[in-house]
Write a protein that holds these residues in place. Structure first.
Motif, PDB file in Angstrom:
ATOM      1  N   LEU A 194       0.849  -1.189   0.000  1.00  0.00           N
ATOM      2  CA  LEU A 194       0.000   0.000   0.000  1.00  0.00           C
ATOM      3  C   LEU A 194       0.883   1.237   0.000  1.00  0.00           C
ATOM      4  O   LEU A 194       1.727   1.414   0.882  1.00  0.00           O
ATOM      5  N   LEU A 195       0.702   2.102  -0.998  1.00  0.00           N
ATOM      6  CA  LEU A 195       1.446   3.351  -1.122  1.00  0.00           C
ATOM      7  C   LEU A 195       0.514   4.498  -0.753  1.00  0.00           C
ATOM      8  O   LEU A 195      -0.531   4.690  -1.387  1.00  0.00           O
ATOM      9  N   LEU A 196       0.884   5.265   0.242  1.00  0.00           N
ATOM     10  CA  LEU A 196       0.041   6.359   0.747  1.00  0.00           C
ATOM     11  C   LEU A 196       0.766   7.689   0.562  1.00  0.00           C
ATOM     12  O   LEU A 196       1.843   7.896   1.135  1.00  0.00           O
ATOM     13  N   ASP A 197       0.169   8.586  -0.211  1.00  0.00           N
ATOM     14  CA  ASP A 197       0.790   9.873  -0.496  1.00  0.00           C
ATOM     15  C   ASP A 197       0.044  10.977   0.245  1.00  0.00           C
ATOM     16  O   ASP A 197      -1.018  11.428  -0.171  1.00  0.00           O
ATOM     17  N   GLU A 198       0.593  11.378   1.388  1.00  0.00           N
ATOM     18  CA  GLU A 198       0.058  12.448   2.239  1.00  0.00           C
ATOM     19  C   GLU A 198      -1.424  12.245   2.558  1.00  0.00           C
ATOM     20  O   GLU A 198      -2.262  13.106   2.274  1.00  0.00           O
ATOM     21  N   PRO A 199      -1.778  11.127   3.193  1.00  0.00           N
ATOM     22  CA  PRO A 199      -3.187  10.884   3.518  1.00  0.00           C
ATOM     23  C   PRO A 199      -3.753  11.806   4.581  1.00  0.00           C
ATOM     24  O   PRO A 199      -4.975  11.892   4.726  1.00  0.00           O
ATOM     25  N   LEU A 200      -2.892  12.502   5.326  1.00  0.00           N
ATOM     26  CA  LEU A 200      -3.376  13.359   6.417  1.00  0.00           C
ATOM     27  C   LEU A 200      -3.536  14.815   6.005  1.00  0.00           C
ATOM     28  O   LEU A 200      -3.896  15.659   6.828  1.00  0.00           O
ATOM     29  N   GLU A 201      -3.298  15.115   4.741  1.00  0.00           N
ATOM     30  CA  GLU A 201      -3.328  16.500   4.271  1.00  0.00           C
ATOM     31  C   GLU A 201      -4.678  17.160   4.557  1.00  0.00           C
ATOM     32  O   GLU A 201      -5.732  16.637   4.208  1.00  0.00           O
ATOM     33  N   GLY A 202      -4.634  18.294   5.233  1.00  0.00           N
ATOM     34  CA  GLY A 202      -5.829  19.083   5.474  1.00  0.00           C
ATOM     35  C   GLY A 202      -6.712  18.608   6.606  1.00  0.00           C
ATOM     36  O   GLY A 202      -7.803  19.166   6.816  1.00  0.00           O
ATOM     37  N   LEU A 203      -6.277  17.608   7.370  1.00  0.00           N
ATOM     38  CA  LEU A 203      -7.100  17.066   8.441  1.00  0.00           C
ATOM     39  C   LEU A 203      -6.735  17.688   9.784  1.00  0.00           C
ATOM     40  O   LEU A 203      -5.589  18.053  10.025  1.00  0.00           O
ATOM     41  N   ALA A 204      -7.716  17.774  10.673  1.00  0.00           N
ATOM     42  CA  ALA A 204      -7.483  18.293  12.016  1.00  0.00           C
ATOM     43  C   ALA A 204      -6.615  17.319  12.811  1.00  0.00           C
ATOM     44  O   ALA A 204      -6.599  16.118  12.527  1.00  0.00           O
ATOM     45  N   PRO A 205      -5.889  17.820  13.822  1.00  0.00           N
ATOM     46  CA  PRO A 205      -4.972  16.957  14.575  1.00  0.00           C
ATOM     47  C   PRO A 205      -5.626  15.699  15.144  1.00  0.00           C
ATOM     48  O   PRO A 205      -5.051  14.604  15.052  1.00  0.00           O
ATOM     49  N   LYS A 206      -6.802  15.819  15.726  1.00  0.00           N
ATOM     50  CA  LYS A 206      -7.465  14.645  16.300  1.00  0.00           C
ATOM     51  C   LYS A 206      -7.810  13.629  15.221  1.00  0.00           C
ATOM     52  O   LYS A 206      -7.655  12.415  15.409  1.00  0.00           O
ATOM     53  N   VAL A 207      -8.259  14.127  14.072  1.00  0.00           N
ATOM     54  CA  VAL A 207      -8.618  13.235  12.968  1.00  0.00           C
ATOM     55  C   VAL A 207      -7.367  12.555  12.419  1.00  0.00           C
ATOM     56  O   VAL A 207      -7.383  11.365  12.088  1.00  0.00           O
ATOM     57  N   ARG A 208      -6.260  13.288  12.326  1.00  0.00           N
ATOM     58  CA  ARG A 208      -4.994  12.700  11.874  1.00  0.00           C
ATOM     59  C   ARG A 208      -4.596  11.540  12.774  1.00  0.00           C
ATOM     60  O   ARG A 208      -4.198  10.465  12.306  1.00  0.00           O
ATOM     61  N   GLN A 209      -4.696  11.766  14.064  1.00  0.00           N
ATOM     62  CA  GLN A 209      -4.308  10.737  15.024  1.00  0.00           C
ATOM     63  C   GLN A 209      -5.187   9.495  14.880  1.00  0.00           C
ATOM     64  O   GLN A 209      -4.690   8.363  14.878  1.00  0.00           O
ATOM     65  N   GLU A 210      -6.493   9.695  14.758  1.00  0.00           N
ATOM     66  CA  GLU A 210      -7.415   8.572  14.628  1.00  0.00           C
ATOM     67  C   GLU A 210      -7.176   7.806  13.331  1.00  0.00           C
ATOM     68  O   GLU A 210      -7.189   6.566  13.316  1.00  0.00           O
ATOM     69  N   LEU A 211      -6.952   8.536  12.251  1.00  0.00           N
ATOM     70  CA  LEU A 211      -6.759   7.889  10.958  1.00  0.00           C
ATOM     71  C   LEU A 211      -5.459   7.091  10.949  1.00  0.00           C
ATOM     72  O   LEU A 211      -5.426   5.954  10.456  1.00  0.00           O
ATOM     73  N   MET A 212      -4.378   7.636  11.502  1.00  0.00           N
ATOM     74  CA  MET A 212      -3.116   6.909  11.520  1.00  0.00           C
ATOM     75  C   MET A 212      -3.211   5.659  12.393  1.00  0.00           C
ATOM     76  O   MET A 212      -2.629   4.615  12.059  1.00  0.00           O
ATOM     77  N   ALA A 213      -3.963   5.729  13.474  1.00  0.00           N
ATOM     78  CA  ALA A 213      -4.156   4.540  14.302  1.00  0.00           C
ATOM     79  C   ALA A 213      -4.894   3.467  13.516  1.00  0.00           C
ATOM     80  O   ALA A 213      -4.536   2.277  13.577  1.00  0.00           O
ATOM     81  N   SER A 214      -5.902   3.873  12.743  1.00  0.00           N
ATOM     82  CA  SER A 214      -6.651   2.916  11.926  1.00  0.00           C
ATOM     83  C   SER A 214      -5.776   2.316  10.836  1.00  0.00           C
ATOM     84  O   SER A 214      -5.820   1.109  10.564  1.00  0.00           O
ATOM     85  N   ILE A 215      -4.955   3.158  10.194  1.00  0.00           N
ATOM     86  CA  ILE A 215      -4.060   2.678   9.139  1.00  0.00           C
ATOM     87  C   ILE A 215      -3.063   1.664   9.702  1.00  0.00           C
ATOM     88  O   ILE A 215      -2.839   0.598   9.119  1.00  0.00           O
ATOM     89  N   THR A 216      -2.469   1.978  10.844  1.00  0.00           N
ATOM     90  CA  THR A 216      -1.478   1.078  11.444  1.00  0.00           C
ATOM     91  C   THR A 216      -2.106  -0.255  11.810  1.00  0.00           C
ATOM     92  O   THR A 216      -1.549  -1.325  11.524  1.00  0.00           O
ATOM     93  N   ASP A 217      -3.284  -0.223  12.441  1.00  0.00           N
ATOM     94  CA  ASP A 217      -3.968  -1.461  12.814  1.00  0.00           C
ATOM     95  C   ASP A 217      -4.303  -2.289  11.578  1.00  0.00           C
ATOM     96  O   ASP A 217      -4.143  -3.521  11.577  1.00  0.00           O
ATOM     97  N   MET A 218      -4.778  -1.617  10.528  1.00  0.00           N
ATOM     98  CA  MET A 218      -5.175  -2.306   9.304  1.00  0.00           C
ATOM     99  C   MET A 218      -3.984  -2.992   8.645  1.00  0.00           C
ATOM    100  O   MET A 218      -4.053  -4.156   8.233  1.00  0.00           O
ATOM    101  N   ILE A 219      -2.864  -2.281   8.550  1.00  0.00           N
ATOM    102  CA  ILE A 219      -1.679  -2.834   7.910  1.00  0.00           C
ATOM    103  C   ILE A 219      -1.160  -4.040   8.685  1.00  0.00           C
ATOM    104  O   ILE A 219      -0.804  -5.070   8.106  1.00  0.00           O
ATOM    105  N   ASP A 220      -1.131  -3.915  10.006  1.00  0.00           N
ATOM    106  CA  ASP A 220      -0.649  -5.026  10.829  1.00  0.00           C
ATOM    107  C   ASP A 220      -1.585  -6.229  10.714  1.00  0.00           C
ATOM    108  O   ASP A 220      -1.130  -7.373  10.617  1.00  0.00           O
ATOM    109  N   GLU A 221      -2.879  -5.989  10.726  1.00  0.00           N
ATOM    110  CA  GLU A 221      -3.844  -7.083  10.664  1.00  0.00           C
ATOM    111  C   GLU A 221      -3.775  -7.821   9.321  1.00  0.00           C
ATOM    112  O   GLU A 221      -3.856  -9.050   9.266  1.00  0.00           O
ATOM    113  N   LEU A 222      -3.634  -7.070   8.233  1.00  0.00           N
ATOM    114  CA  LEU A 222      -3.633  -7.673   6.899  1.00  0.00           C
ATOM    115  C   LEU A 222      -2.246  -8.143   6.469  1.00  0.00           C
ATOM    116  O   LEU A 222      -2.113  -8.808   5.434  1.00  0.00           O
ATOM    117  N   GLY A 223      -1.218  -7.787   7.235  1.00  0.00           N
ATOM    118  CA  GLY A 223       0.139  -8.188   6.885  1.00  0.00           C
ATOM    119  C   GLY A 223       0.664  -7.495   5.645  1.00  0.00           C
ATOM    120  O   GLY A 223       1.472  -8.050   4.896  1.00  0.00           O
TER     121      GLY A 223
END
Length: 241
Positions: A158-187
């Motif tokens: 998965l190649l991600l090009d600036e997925p947090l652009e324009g997002l509020a700090p809380k939303v950035r944090q939540e999205l990165m947590a979801s991305i990390t969990d997803m990547i680890d779960e799917l390997g």
């Protein structure tokens, strides 16, 4: 045990647009489950590096391998089918379609039920918004949808090009947590380009640092933190981490 066979490998590539060189001498290899980050100041060539893998920038020299096969001349649509998932800047969704319709357009082999289950398991908020159009979503929800569209193609990388652009700090944090969990779960293997340096350093196990289109560091994130404060200051623009 984590595989050491690269899913995606850059071998001394030069890439750019319309014959103009943007990046050169870039080499790194991404194996199953590995998280890479690409750092550098604006204009250093971070997005061009990702775009070269999916055929959106011109590969002028070197090789890019996917599962050991040279994909330098492979059509863009075939690269996606071969295991590359790409989330570009700008939230790549169809604004006139609903969340569910966006997911189904991207679904591989027409397996609608499986694609929707996968997307909604990763991002439960999308299920709540499944009948909403793209323009009715928040910025964070649009980015979730863009990532979900890439994931339902069942990529290996998965190649991600600036997925947090324009997002509020809380939303950035939540999205990165979801991305990390997803990547680890799917390997999955993942390469992340992001303007928030702390996000890259917290997320990535390995880092490529570009300065004026050339790599000045390629290696473990912890080694960069510990031993290369000069690179951090000069190429990234931070005095300490």
């Amino acid at each position: 045990m984590m595989s050491t066979t690269p899913y995606l490998e850059y071998r001394d590539i030069t890439a750019g647009y319309n014959g103009t060189e943007v990046v050169s001498q870039v080499s790194f290899a991404v194996c199953k489950g590995q998280r890479w980050g690409v750092l550098g100041r604006n204009g250093a060539g971070k997005s061009t590096t990702l775009a070269a893998a999916v055929g959106l920038s011109q590969l002028q020299a070197g090789e890019i391998l996917l599962n050991g096969r040279d994909i330098g001349s492979t059509p863009i649509f075939q690269r996606s089918r071969s295991g590359l998932g790409f989330v570009p800047q700008g939230r790549d969704i169809f604004p006139s379609l609903s969340v569910e319709e966006n997911i189904l357009v991207a679904a591989k082999n027409g397996n609608a039920s499986e694609a929707l289950d996968m997307a909604y398991t990763m991002f439960p908020r999308l299920k709540e918004r499944r009948n909403n159009g793209g323009t009715q979503l928040s910025g964070g929800e649009q980015q979730m949808l863009s990532i979900a569209r890439a994931i339902v193609t069942k990529p290996q990388v998965l190649l991600l090009d600036e997925p947090l652009e324009g997002l509020a700090p809380k939303v950035r944090q939540e999205l990165m947590a979801s991305i990390t969990d997803m990547i680890d779960e799917l390997g999955l293997a993942c390469v992340l380009v992001e303007q928030y340096v702390d996000v890259i350093l917290d997320f990535s196990q390995h880092v490529l640092v570009l300065e004026s289109g050339r790599p000045v560091y390629t290696g473990p994130t912890e080694d960069l933190r510990r031993d290369h404060q000069d690179i951090i200051e000069n190429a990234i623009g931070l005095r300490k981490l």
